[in-house]
Design a protein around this motif. Structure first.
Motif, PDB file in Angstrom:
ATOM      1  N   ASN A   1     -16.783 -41.214   7.845  1.00  0.00           N
ATOM      2  CA  ASN A   1     -16.133 -42.109   6.897  1.00  0.00           C
ATOM      3  C   ASN A   1     -15.913 -41.384   5.569  1.00  0.00           C
ATOM      4  OD1 ASN A   1     -15.150 -44.151   5.351  1.00  0.00           O
ATOM      5  ND2 ASN A   1     -16.930 -45.487   5.540  1.00  0.00           N
TER       6      ASN A   1
ATOM      7  N   TYR B   1     -13.776 -42.729   3.333  1.00  0.00           N
ATOM      8  CA  TYR B   1     -13.270 -43.770   2.447  1.00  0.00           C
ATOM      9  C   TYR B   1     -14.300 -44.877   2.288  1.00  0.00           C
ATOM     10  CZ  TYR B   1      -8.907 -41.348   3.359  1.00  0.00           C
ATOM     11  OH  TYR B   1      -7.938 -40.377   3.464  1.00  0.00           O
ATOM     12  N   GLU B   2     -13.999 -45.822   1.401  1.00  0.00           N
ATOM     13  CA  GLU B   2     -14.888 -46.974   1.265  1.00  0.00           C
ATOM     14  C   GLU B   2     -14.866 -47.765   2.572  1.00  0.00           C
ATOM     15  OE1 GLU B   2     -12.505 -50.231  -1.158  1.00  0.00           O
ATOM     16  OE2 GLU B   2     -12.453 -48.296  -2.178  1.00  0.00           O
ATOM     17  N   ASP B   3     -15.923 -48.526   2.819  1.00  0.00           N
ATOM     18  CA  ASP B   3     -16.084 -49.209   4.110  1.00  0.00           C
ATOM     19  C   ASP B   3     -14.913 -50.104   4.477  1.00  0.00           C
ATOM     20  OD1 ASP B   3     -18.457 -47.934   4.572  1.00  0.00           O
ATOM     21  OD2 ASP B   3     -19.709 -49.556   3.783  1.00  0.00           O
ATOM     22  N   SER B   4     -14.308 -50.760   3.484  1.00  0.00           N
ATOM     23  CA  SER B   4     -13.196 -51.675   3.791  1.00  0.00           C
ATOM     24  C   SER B   4     -11.963 -50.911   4.293  1.00  0.00           C
ATOM     25  CB  SER B   4     -12.835 -52.507   2.562  1.00  0.00           C
ATOM     26  OG  SER B   4     -12.411 -51.662   1.513  1.00  0.00           O
ATOM     27  N   CYS B   5     -11.872 -49.607   4.038  1.00  0.00           N
ATOM     28  CA  CYS B   5     -10.727 -48.802   4.485  1.00  0.00           C
ATOM     29  C   CYS B   5     -11.002 -48.074   5.799  1.00  0.00           C
ATOM     30  CB  CYS B   5     -10.359 -47.765   3.416  1.00  0.00           C
ATOM     31  SG  CYS B   5      -9.761 -48.477   1.873  1.00  0.00           S
ATOM     32  N   TYR B   6     -12.265 -47.891   6.150  1.00  0.00           N
ATOM     33  CA  TYR B   6     -12.622 -47.056   7.302  1.00  0.00           C
ATOM     34  C   TYR B   6     -12.054 -47.576   8.616  1.00  0.00           C
ATOM     35  CZ  TYR B   6     -15.481 -44.222  10.441  1.00  0.00           C
ATOM     36  OH  TYR B   6     -15.916 -43.369  11.424  1.00  0.00           O
TER      37      TYR B   6
ATOM     38  N   CYS C   1      -5.732 -48.009   0.301  1.00  0.00           N
ATOM     39  CA  CYS C   1      -6.548 -47.111   1.112  1.00  0.00           C
ATOM     40  C   CYS C   1      -5.772 -45.849   1.471  1.00  0.00           C
ATOM     41  CB  CYS C   1      -6.971 -47.812   2.402  1.00  0.00           C
ATOM     42  SG  CYS C   1      -8.117 -49.193   2.141  1.00  0.00           S
ATOM     43  N   TYR C   2      -6.535 -44.784   1.706  1.00  0.00           N
ATOM     44  CA  TYR C   2      -6.017 -43.511   2.209  1.00  0.00           C
ATOM     45  C   TYR C   2      -5.189 -42.782   1.158  1.00  0.00           C
ATOM     46  CZ  TYR C   2      -7.255 -46.590   6.034  1.00  0.00           C
ATOM     47  OH  TYR C   2      -7.890 -47.508   6.805  1.00  0.00           O
TER      48      TYR C   2
END
Length: 187
Positions: A96, A98-103, A141-142
């Motif tokens: 991961n 990225y932050e968890d909401s983006c993973y 995200c990303y």
């Protein structure tokens, strides 16, 4: 009239003549420069370029070599139409970044839109990361911003294309899914 006044009067007239001549020279040089630049430049038509005939179409990377052993990899889907390129990235990651909401359980999609050029054996892509509708992405995200990559064209045929990323030397093996005919559009 005093001799001092006469001398000042004469100097004033000389300055006036010099100033008038220098203004004409400057005007003439400016006009000449404008004429040279104007005649040397021709306005290009306000229409997109044709691109490369052998690339026109929709290309998919169906698999990635050794993907089960990689901690992350990306599959590419490219659409070349005239001199434009639309790229869909499908990334798979065991790590991961990225932050968890983006993973998103290690699988996510990204998109980019831009132009390309082929110089010798090199494909040069200049694009911008976008949303799925290919409208510019400025947050979220990303990745955001520019996507600029050069690829070595290792092999090309009517229905297969092998590119090697010059940044990480990974091969991208693409197969043609749909042929596209370039219809140039106004810019």
């Amino acid at each position: 009239m005093s001799s001092n006044n006469m001398l000042n009067n004469r100097k004033f007239r000389q300055l006036k003549v010099i100033n008038s001549v220098s203004n004409r020279v400057i005007f003439t040089l400016t006009l000449l420069t404008f004429s040279i630049f104007h005649s040397a430049c021709t306005r290009l038509p306000n229409i997109q370029g044709k691109g490369e005939e052998f690339l026109q179409g929709v290309w998919n990377q169906d698999s990635v070599a050794f993907s089960n052993k990689l901690s992350n990899y990306t599959k590419h889907h490219l659409k070349f139409t005239c001199d434009s390129v639309y790229i869909d990235f499908e990334t798979h990651s065991k790590v991961n970044f990225y932050e968890d909401s983006c993973y998103n359980n290690g699988v996510w999609k990204e998109y980019a839109k831009g132009i390309y050029a082929v110089k010798g054996d090199t494909l040069i892509v200049g694009a911008t990361f976008t949303h799925a509708n290919y409208k510019q992405k400025i947050s979220g995200c990303y990745r955001i911003g520019r996507y600029e990559r050069n690829f070595l064209i290792k092999n090309k045929s009517a229905d297969a294309l092998v590119l090697e990323s010059m940044s990480d030397q990974r091969e991208i093996i693409l197969s043609l899914k749909e042929k596209v005919t370039c219809v140039q559009k106004e810019l």
